[in-house]
Design a protein around this motif. Structure first.
Motif, PDB file in Angstrom:
ATOM      1  N   PHE A 117      39.921  38.371  35.932  1.00 27.87           N
ATOM      2  CA  PHE A 117      39.022  37.524  36.610  1.00 27.87           C
ATOM      3  C   PHE A 117      39.203  37.923  38.249  1.00 27.87           C
ATOM      4  CE2 PHE A 117      37.857  33.966  38.953  1.00 27.87           C
ATOM      5  CZ  PHE A 117      36.629  33.357  38.152  1.00 27.87           C
ATOM      6  N   ASP A 118      39.924  38.191  38.810  1.00 26.36           N
ATOM      7  CA  ASP A 118      40.174  38.395  40.158  1.00 26.36           C
ATOM      8  C   ASP A 118      39.620  39.631  40.432  1.00 26.36           C
ATOM      9  OD1 ASP A 118      41.463  35.994  40.413  1.00 26.36           O
ATOM     10  OD2 ASP A 118      43.675  36.793  40.676  1.00 26.36           O
ATOM     11  N   VAL A 119      40.078  40.722  39.782  1.00 21.76           N
ATOM     12  CA  VAL A 119      39.741  42.218  39.983  1.00 21.76           C
ATOM     13  C   VAL A 119      38.205  42.342  39.986  1.00 21.76           C
ATOM     14  CG1 VAL A 119      39.981  44.528  39.063  1.00 21.76           C
ATOM     15  CG2 VAL A 119      41.965  43.095  39.274  1.00 21.76           C
ATOM     16  N   VAL A 120      37.686  41.924  38.723  1.00 25.06           N
ATOM     17  CA  VAL A 120      36.155  41.968  38.655  1.00 25.06           C
ATOM     18  C   VAL A 120      35.368  41.295  39.571  1.00 25.06           C
ATOM     19  CG1 VAL A 120      34.166  40.860  37.278  1.00 25.06           C
ATOM     20  CG2 VAL A 120      36.250  42.216  36.344  1.00 25.06           C
ATOM     21  N   GLN A 121      35.765  39.827  40.144  1.00 28.18           N
ATOM     22  CA  GLN A 121      35.253  39.121  41.149  1.00 28.18           C
ATOM     23  C   GLN A 121      35.211  39.790  42.305  1.00 28.18           C
ATOM     24  OE1 GLN A 121      34.566  34.999  41.325  1.00 28.18           O
ATOM     25  NE2 GLN A 121      33.416  36.246  39.775  1.00 28.18           N
ATOM     26  N   GLN A 125      33.088  43.106  42.121  1.00 26.75           N
ATOM     27  CA  GLN A 125      31.419  42.648  42.549  1.00 26.75           C
ATOM     28  C   GLN A 125      31.169  42.087  43.790  1.00 26.75           C
ATOM     29  OE1 GLN A 125      31.332  39.720  39.201  1.00 26.75           O
ATOM     30  NE2 GLN A 125      30.362  41.345  38.091  1.00 26.75           N
ATOM     31  N   LYS A 126      32.027  41.453  44.407  1.00 27.12           N
ATOM     32  CA  LYS A 126      31.749  40.911  45.787  1.00 27.12           C
ATOM     33  C   LYS A 126      31.843  42.057  46.751  1.00 27.12           C
ATOM     34  CE  LYS A 126      33.460  36.096  45.319  1.00 27.12           C
ATOM     35  NZ  LYS A 126      34.419  34.946  45.715  1.00 27.12           N
ATOM     36  N   GLY A 127      32.415  43.077  46.468  1.00 29.48           N
ATOM     37  CA  GLY A 127      32.350  44.272  47.506  1.00 29.48           C
ATOM     38  C   GLY A 127      31.316  45.042  47.040  1.00 29.48           C
ATOM     39  N   ARG A 128      30.282  44.595  46.098  1.00 29.42           N
ATOM     40  CA  ARG A 128      29.142  45.428  45.484  1.00 29.42           C
ATOM     41  C   ARG A 128      29.400  46.646  45.006  1.00 29.42           C
ATOM     42  NH1 ARG A 128      24.222  42.777  48.460  1.00 29.42           N
ATOM     43  NH2 ARG A 128      25.029  41.476  49.712  1.00 29.42           N
TER      44      ARG A 128
END
Length: 138
Positions: free
Chosen positions: A54-58, A61-64
């Protein structure tokens, strides 16, 4: 958070989360089960892998970052005694995406391991937890 575990029969239980999701928990035949569900210790590994994924994906994704897949392969060793607790847990992330930089994935895995993943940080106080990753270009 709350959860409820209800005995069904033998060593089979149904766990229900506070958010209303259910999962079957069962043991092998040699322990009175029918192998109809996950083992409790397997659920711990799923929890750690899920929390960190969950953390890694988020973070990515936040880093585009253009990610298309993230698989966390969790392996563990248990002591040969009762209780048969984990002695080592390893999380191997396979992250697929377009033009993904290794440094971005490395940062996401490190942030999860050291700052965000409640499950691995909590278990890491009593178990040796390691992480690594690979990046697959698509």
């Amino acid at each position: 958070m709350e959860a409820k575990v209800k005995w069904v029969d033998g060593v089979m239980f149904v766990g229900e989360t506070g958010s209303g999701h259910a999962i079957v928990i069962d043991g092998p035949a040699d322990h009175g089960g029918r192998n109809m569900g996950a083992r409790p210790m397997e659920l711990l590994l799923l929890g750690v892998g899920g929390c960190s994924s969950f953390d890694v994906v988020q973070i990515l994704q936040k880093g585009r970052n253009d990610i298309v897949d993230c698989v966390c392969e969790v392996s563990a060793e248990r002591v040969d005694a009762i209780p048969s607790v984990f002695s080592k847990i390893h999380l191997h992330f396979v992250v697929s995406g377009k033009d993904l930089k290794e440094s971005a994935v490395e940062r996401a895995v490190k942030l999860s391991a050291e700052k965000y993943c409640s499950a691995s940080i909590m278990l890491g106080k009593v178990v040796d937890i390691t992480h690594d990753f690979e990046v697959i270009e698509v």
